[in-house]
Design an enzyme around this catalytic site. Structure first.
Site, PDB file in Angstrom:
ATOM      1  N   CYS A   1     -16.206   6.384 -47.632  1.00 41.88           N
ATOM      2  CA  CYS A   1     -16.829   5.561 -46.594  1.00 41.88           C
ATOM      3  C   CYS A   1     -17.594   6.403 -45.581  1.00 41.88           C
ATOM      4  CB  CYS A   1     -15.758   4.753 -45.857  1.00 41.88           C
ATOM      5  SG  CYS A   1     -14.870   3.596 -46.901  1.00 41.88           S
TER       6      CYS A   1
ATOM      7  N   SER B   1     -11.857  14.131 -40.809  1.00 45.59           N
ATOM      8  CA  SER B   1     -12.047  12.693 -40.972  1.00 45.59           C
ATOM      9  C   SER B   1     -12.379  12.023 -39.650  1.00 45.59           C
ATOM     10  CB  SER B   1     -10.782  12.051 -41.556  1.00 45.59           C
ATOM     11  OG  SER B   1     -10.501  12.548 -42.843  1.00 45.59           O
TER      12      SER B   1
ATOM     13  N   THR C   1      -4.575   9.614 -44.403  1.00 48.02           N
ATOM     14  CA  THR C   1      -4.025  10.051 -45.690  1.00 48.02           C
ATOM     15  C   THR C   1      -4.890   9.627 -46.872  1.00 48.02           C
ATOM     16  OG1 THR C   1      -2.677   8.036 -45.796  1.00 48.02           O
ATOM     17  CG2 THR C   1      -1.664   9.987 -44.801  1.00 48.02           C
TER      18      THR C   1
ATOM     19  N   GLN D   1      -8.776  10.196 -52.310  1.00 48.26           N
ATOM     20  CA  GLN D   1     -10.198  10.132 -52.654  1.00 48.26           C
ATOM     21  C   GLN D   1     -10.684  11.459 -53.230  1.00 48.26           C
ATOM     22  OE1 GLN D   1     -11.411   8.938 -48.738  1.00 48.26           O
ATOM     23  NE2 GLN D   1     -11.596   6.773 -49.299  1.00 48.26           N
TER      24      GLN D   1
ATOM     25  N   SER E   1      -9.189  -1.681 -54.483  1.00 46.42           N
ATOM     26  CA  SER E   1      -9.423  -0.330 -53.967  1.00 46.42           C
ATOM     27  C   SER E   1      -8.339   0.047 -52.965  1.00 46.42           C
ATOM     28  CB  SER E   1     -10.787  -0.253 -53.286  1.00 46.42           C
ATOM     29  OG  SER E   1     -10.845  -1.151 -52.186  1.00 46.42           O
ATOM     30  N   GLU E   2      -8.268   1.325 -52.667  1.00 41.32           N
ATOM     31  CA  GLU E   2      -7.249   1.803 -51.733  1.00 41.32           C
ATOM     32  C   GLU E   2      -7.428   1.195 -50.349  1.00 41.32           C
ATOM     33  OE1 GLU E   2      -5.214   6.017 -50.268  1.00 41.32           O
ATOM     34  OE2 GLU E   2      -6.852   6.014 -51.713  1.00 41.32           O
ATOM     35  N   ILE E   3      -8.673   1.086 -49.894  1.00 42.53           N
ATOM     36  CA  ILE E   3      -8.900   0.538 -48.560  1.00 42.53           C
ATOM     37  C   ILE E   3      -8.544  -0.948 -48.518  1.00 42.53           C
ATOM     38  CG2 ILE E   3     -11.359   0.023 -48.956  1.00 42.53           C
ATOM     39  CD1 ILE E   3     -11.817   0.874 -46.021  1.00 42.53           C
ATOM     40  N   ASN E   4      -8.867  -1.691 -49.569  1.00 43.53           N
ATOM     41  CA  ASN E   4      -8.471  -3.096 -49.628  1.00 43.53           C
ATOM     42  C   ASN E   4      -6.955  -3.241 -49.605  1.00 43.53           C
ATOM     43  OD1 ASN E   4     -10.814  -4.554 -49.474  1.00 43.53           O
ATOM     44  ND2 ASN E   4     -10.859  -5.185 -51.611  1.00 43.53           N
TER      45      ASN E   4
END
EC number: 1.2.1.70
Length: 335
Positions: A61, A110, A116, A121, A191-194
């Site tokens: 992102c 970041s 984390t 990613q 996805s990981e963010i979702n």
């Protein structure tokens, strides 16, 4: 698999990274840089530089980076193309490349300091490259050690605790918009963010959460719908887009109806964005540029001692890599 006959890292050939992050670019610019780096795969063909070049493309992102063992002119040509966008990319070579990736994997570079998600990613980008190419020993070594030391750094408490995260900001935005906790929320893409946003909202009391993915996920405790059954006419109050490939994975006729529900809110976490900017309703649409602005307002400063300690570890591994390459050269010369 490791390439045989690898060229020595020296004045002509560097282990380097070129890229941009949230510091230098907007989301639109990062999308453009990602396109350049994806198109640059042709520059790694043997007919361009007499031998095949390997690379790892890291796209998240908040950053787009390409790591490679390659001649300086390849990095220079990429930098010149990126600069035509009005963007100044960063380029780190050899020991500075090590230090950069170690700090990235450790969460110190970041926007959400100490996050984390970046560890996963980086790992996925490395594993994908390793599946698709015969990576050089140097790239294997760089990514394996950065992932290892990033994990060790967190376990020792070196990485700061991320007080403001994307899930927290999404929760705050839903409260600001007075979204009822019984409202229907749709997450498209596993996805990981979702996942992180969905589980956070579930803990906050949101009870009507649905995931849409390519196929049913047997371990998921939330409601599910497969893509073939997805319909934006269903009364989803908030839709979360977690993957850039959705723009092409779902039919155009389906996308046309995403705004049909009055006051529906869409969060687009994808880079590149899943929805083209000219198709959105700005007051009902939140992308990573807006989220980045919110995160900047709450970002902590990096602890210089933490930064120094992780860089020192990276420099030691860089020296270790050179020693290993020298031993391999000696063995090859004596064979």
């Amino acid at each position: 698999m490791v390439r045989e006959g690898e060229e020595r890292i020296g004045n002509r050939v560097s282990l380097g990274v070129i890229g941009v992050s949230y510091r230098e670019t907007t989301l639109q610019q990062r999308e453009q840089v990602l396109h350049i780096l994806q198109q640059a795969q042709g520059s790694f063909r043997p007919e361009v530089f007499q031998e095949e070049r390997d690379y790892v493309l890291l796209a998240t992102c908040h950053r787009v980076e390409l790591y490679s063992v390659a001649p300086a002119e390849l990095f220079d040509s990429l930098a010149q193309e990126i600069e035509l966008l009005g963007v100044s990319p960063y380029f780190y070579r050899n020991q500075d490349c090590f230090a950069h990736l170690f700090c990235v994997a450790g969460g110190l570079d970041s926007l959400v300091l100490g996050e984390t998600e970046i560890q996963g990613q980086v790992k996925r980008a490395y594993l994908q490259a390793a599946r698709e190419q015969k990576l050089s020993f140097a790239l294997h070594f760089l990514f394996q050690k950065a992932l290892k030391e990033g994990k060790v750094f967190r376990a020792k408490g070196g990485a700061p605790y991320a007080e403001i995260t994307i899930p927290i900001l999404v929760d705050q935005e839903l409260r600001r918009r007075q979204i009822d906790k019984k409202a229907s929320l749709l997450f498209i893409g596993y996805s990981e963010i979702n996942r992180s946003v969905a589980y956070h909202l579930q803990r906050q009391g949101f009870s009507c959460i649905t995931f849409c993915s390519r196929q049913q996920l047997p371990t998921l405790s939330m409601r599910q719908v497969v893509r073939e059954e997805l319909c934006f006419q269903d009364p989803y109050r908030v839709v979360f887009l977690g993957s850039s490939e959705l723009q092409y994975a779902l039919p155009h006729s389906l996308w046309e109806s995403i705004w049909d529900i009055p006051d529906r809110i869409v969060f687009d976490f994808a880079v590149p964005r899943a929805l083209p900017s000219h198709t959105v309703f700005p007051h009902r649409y939140v992308d990573m540029d807006q989220i980045s602005d919110w995160l900047r307002e709450h970002r902590k400063e990096v602890n210089s001692a933490h930064l120094h300690s992780l860089r020192e570890v990276a420099y030691r591994y860089w020296n270790s890599l050179n020693q290993r390459l020298e031993r391999r050269d000696c063995v090859g010369a004596n064979a």
